[in-house]
Every structure is written in C-alpha cells, then in structure tokens.
Motif scaffolding. Structure first.
Motif, PDB file in Angstrom:
ATOM      1  N   UNK A   1       0.842  -1.180   0.000  1.00 29.02           N
ATOM      2  CA  UNK A   1       0.000   0.000   0.000  1.00 29.02           C
ATOM      3  C   UNK A   1       0.891   1.250   0.000  1.00 29.02           C
ATOM      4  N   UNK A   2       0.506   2.255  -0.757  1.00 27.06           N
ATOM      5  CA  UNK A   2       1.205   3.545  -0.755  1.00 27.06           C
ATOM      6  C   UNK A   2       0.547   4.457   0.274  1.00 27.06           C
ATOM      7  N   UNK A   3       1.362   5.008   1.173  1.00 26.59           N
ATOM      8  CA  UNK A   3       0.848   5.789   2.292  1.00 26.59           C
ATOM      9  C   UNK A   3       1.578   7.123   2.362  1.00 26.59           C
ATOM     10  N   UNK A   4       0.835   8.224   2.489  1.00 26.37           N
ATOM     11  CA  UNK A   4       1.423   9.546   2.678  1.00 26.37           C
ATOM     12  C   UNK A   4       1.058  10.051   4.069  1.00 26.37           C
ATOM     13  N   UNK A   5       2.073  10.543   4.778  1.00 28.57           N
ATOM     14  CA  UNK A   5       1.892  10.972   6.163  1.00 28.57           C
ATOM     15  C   UNK A   5       2.257  12.442   6.301  1.00 28.57           C
ATOM     16  N   UNK A   6       1.294  13.261   6.681  1.00 25.33           N
ATOM     17  CA  UNK A   6       1.574  14.662   6.995  1.00 25.33           C
ATOM     18  C   UNK A   6       2.023  14.716   8.451  1.00 25.33           C
ATOM     19  N   UNK A   7       3.150  15.404   8.679  1.00 27.39           N
ATOM     20  CA  UNK A   7       3.768  15.355   9.998  1.00 27.39           C
ATOM     21  C   UNK A   7       4.749  14.206  10.069  1.00 27.39           C
ATOM     22  N   UNK A 178       3.079   2.665  21.329  1.00 25.19           N
ATOM     23  CA  UNK A 178       1.847   1.877  21.234  1.00 25.19           C
ATOM     24  C   UNK A 178       0.839   2.533  20.296  1.00 25.19           C
ATOM     25  N   UNK A 179       0.802   3.864  20.281  1.00 22.91           N
ATOM     26  CA  UNK A 179      -0.077   4.553  19.327  1.00 22.91           C
ATOM     27  C   UNK A 179       0.340   4.212  17.903  1.00 22.91           C
ATOM     28  N   UNK A 180       1.640   4.179  17.642  1.00 26.56           N
ATOM     29  CA  UNK A 180       2.126   3.823  16.302  1.00 26.56           C
ATOM     30  C   UNK A 180       1.667   2.425  15.907  1.00 26.56           C
ATOM     31  N   UNK A 181       1.714   1.504  16.844  1.00 28.00           N
ATOM     32  CA  UNK A 181       1.266   0.137  16.551  1.00 28.00           C
ATOM     33  C   UNK A 181      -0.236   0.091  16.301  1.00 28.00           C
ATOM     34  N   UNK A 182      -0.994   0.861  17.066  1.00 33.83           N
ATOM     35  CA  UNK A 182      -2.441   0.951  16.829  1.00 33.83           C
ATOM     36  C   UNK A 182      -2.707   1.456  15.416  1.00 33.83           C
ATOM     37  N   UNK A 183      -1.995   2.501  15.010  1.00 30.46           N
ATOM     38  CA  UNK A 183      -2.185   3.051  13.667  1.00 30.46           C
ATOM     39  C   UNK A 183      -1.873   2.008  12.597  1.00 30.46           C
ATOM     40  N   UNK A 184      -0.805   1.260  12.792  1.00 27.07           N
ATOM     41  CA  UNK A 184      -0.451   0.224  11.816  1.00 27.07           C
ATOM     42  C   UNK A 184      -1.553  -0.817  11.702  1.00 27.07           C
ATOM     43  N   UNK A 185      -2.149  -1.184  12.830  1.00 25.33           N
ATOM     44  CA  UNK A 185      -3.250  -2.154  12.807  1.00 25.33           C
ATOM     45  C   UNK A 185      -4.479  -1.576  12.117  1.00 25.33           C
ATOM     46  N   UNK A 186      -4.740  -0.305  12.358  1.00 20.18           N
ATOM     47  CA  UNK A 186      -5.866   0.368  11.691  1.00 20.18           C
ATOM     48  C   UNK A 186      -5.659   0.377  10.185  1.00 20.18           C
ATOM     49  N   UNK A 187      -4.455   0.719   9.763  1.00 20.92           N
ATOM     50  CA  UNK A 187      -4.140   0.776   8.340  1.00 20.92           C
ATOM     51  C   UNK A 187      -4.368  -0.578   7.673  1.00 20.92           C
ATOM     52  N   UNK A 188      -4.018  -1.641   8.362  1.00 23.66           N
ATOM     53  CA  UNK A 188      -4.125  -2.979   7.785  1.00 23.66           C
ATOM     54  C   UNK A 188      -5.519  -3.581   7.915  1.00 23.66           C
ATOM     55  N   UNK A 189      -6.436  -2.841   8.545  1.00 25.68           N
ATOM     56  CA  UNK A 189      -7.796  -3.358   8.742  1.00 25.68           C
ATOM     57  C   UNK A 189      -8.794  -2.370   8.157  1.00 25.68           C
ATOM     58  N   UNK A 190      -9.222  -2.569   6.917  1.00 28.72           N
ATOM     59  CA  UNK A 190     -10.148  -1.623   6.274  1.00 28.72           C
ATOM     60  C   UNK A 190     -11.497  -1.529   6.977  1.00 28.72           C
TER      61      UNK A 190
END
Length: 215
Positions: A1-7, A178-190
């Motif tokens: 997946x291509x992902x763009x992150x502001x910040x 842990x927030x970063x890991x939550x975000x990664x899980x969110x990204x991988x779960x549509x």
C-alpha cells in the motif's frame, strides 16, 4: 500500500515508518525542513518537503496514495494561533488533497477530550482541543473513509503492546510507540473505516483490540 503521512517527522510518525515499511508498505512523509529528510530515509520513508502551515495546496506533495495519515501538530511549545493553522487547517488541507488525488482512506491522529463541550483551565490547550474537534468534524463530513484515533496523554515510555480501546475510555496515558502500533493495525484493517475511538494503556493486546472494535 502507498501511504502519505503529513507530519512525517513527528514522534509518532517516526515510530510508525519502520513498522509500515517492514510490512511492505511504501511510505512518503511530508516534512517542513530539509534537515529532517535523512531521519526519514533512515526510518524507511521517502521525505517530501512541504510546509502544510504555509502552503495552501498540498496535493502535489501528498501524491498518489492508497491512504493518508494526519500526524502533524503544532507542538506543546506553540501558541494558540498555531493550533488553528496546523492542527485544524493542516488536517483540512489534507482532506482537500485526498479528494483532489482520489484517495479515499484517511486516518486522523486526534486527541481525547474533543467531543462535547470543550473547556480547559489552560487556554492554549483548550484551543488545541477545539482545533482538533473542528478537524475531526471536517473529516466526518468529508465523504472519505475515515478513522479517527484519539490517544490519551502521550508518553515516551517503552511500548507495552496492550491498550484499552473503545469509543470512550477513562483518561489515561499511552506510549507513543503503542499509538504507532495501533495506527499500523488500523491501516491494515479496512473495517476500521468510519470508526473513531479513544485509546490508553490497558490489558488487551493491540491487534485483538483493533480487530474487536472493527468487528
């Protein structure tokens, strides 16, 4: 997946880049300063110079992506004015860029305390919460497939891998890792699209917590 992150040079984003690249995602990080670029490269992300506070249109910098993340913030040392120009307006500029570029998924890092009547003894922090609330509301009404993640008070402690995650949870802390890991899980779960939730440290494994709220 291509992902763009502001910040892209923010504390959470810098923890997120290696997770995403190790999973095979292509990550582009929007940053304000050229001297931050090498840090992103080391973390596995492609740096793109773009000051979202000063540029009206950020669509070109965001580029083609499957998903965008708003991880920018004015920072704790900034005044009230920058809470509006970064935390609110920057998020709205990313909404506009996503629409322009045909990107449907948008993940927002928000904050606890942005729903209902907002009041705080610290005027700058109250402004921050109001700016975040307006950004969240703009995203809810954008027509995009959004997920709004609202962490508790952020710390630099080591990750625990366990959280308390629900539409509303008691106030508490959570490591940025842990927030970063939550975000990664969110990204991988549509199936997290259309959801918003608060998250603090807890007892439930992150993967399980995200899967549960998405079910």
């Amino acid at each position: 997946m291509d992902i763009s992150i502001v910040g892209g040079h923010g504390s959470i984003a810098m923890l997120l880049h290696p997770i995403l690249t190790e999973e095979g995602h292509q990550v582009r990080g929007l940053i304000r300063k050229e001297e931050q670029a090498e840090d992103l490269r080391k973390a596995g992300a492609e740096p793109v110079i773009c000051d979202v506070e000063k540029q009206d249109n950020i669509a070109e910098a965001v580029g083609e992506a499957d998903l965008v993340i708003f991880a920018a913030g004015a920072g704790p040392g900034s005044g009230a004015a920058r809470k509006w120009t970064v935390d609110r307006d920057g998020a709205i500029k990313l909404i506009d860029a996503a629409k322009t570029n045909g990107i449907n998924r948008y993940v927002m890092i928000s904050a606890m305390g942005t729903t209902g009547e907002i009041s705080h003894e610290n005027e700058v922090f109250e402004t921050y919460l109001k700016a975040k609330a307006e950004a969240d509301d703009a995203l809810r009404n954008s027509g995009l497939d959004y997920t709004i993640v609202k962490p508790g008070r952020l710390t630099d402690e080591e990750a625990t891998g366990r959280v308390r995650l629900a539409p509303g949870v008691p106030r508490g802390e959570i490591p940025r890792a842990d927030v970063a890991t939550v975000l990664a899980e969110v990204i991988n779960n549509p199936d997290t699209s259309g959801l918003e939730f608060e998250v603090t440290s807890g007892e439930q494994p992150i993967t399980e917590a995200v899967r549960e709220i998405a079910s």
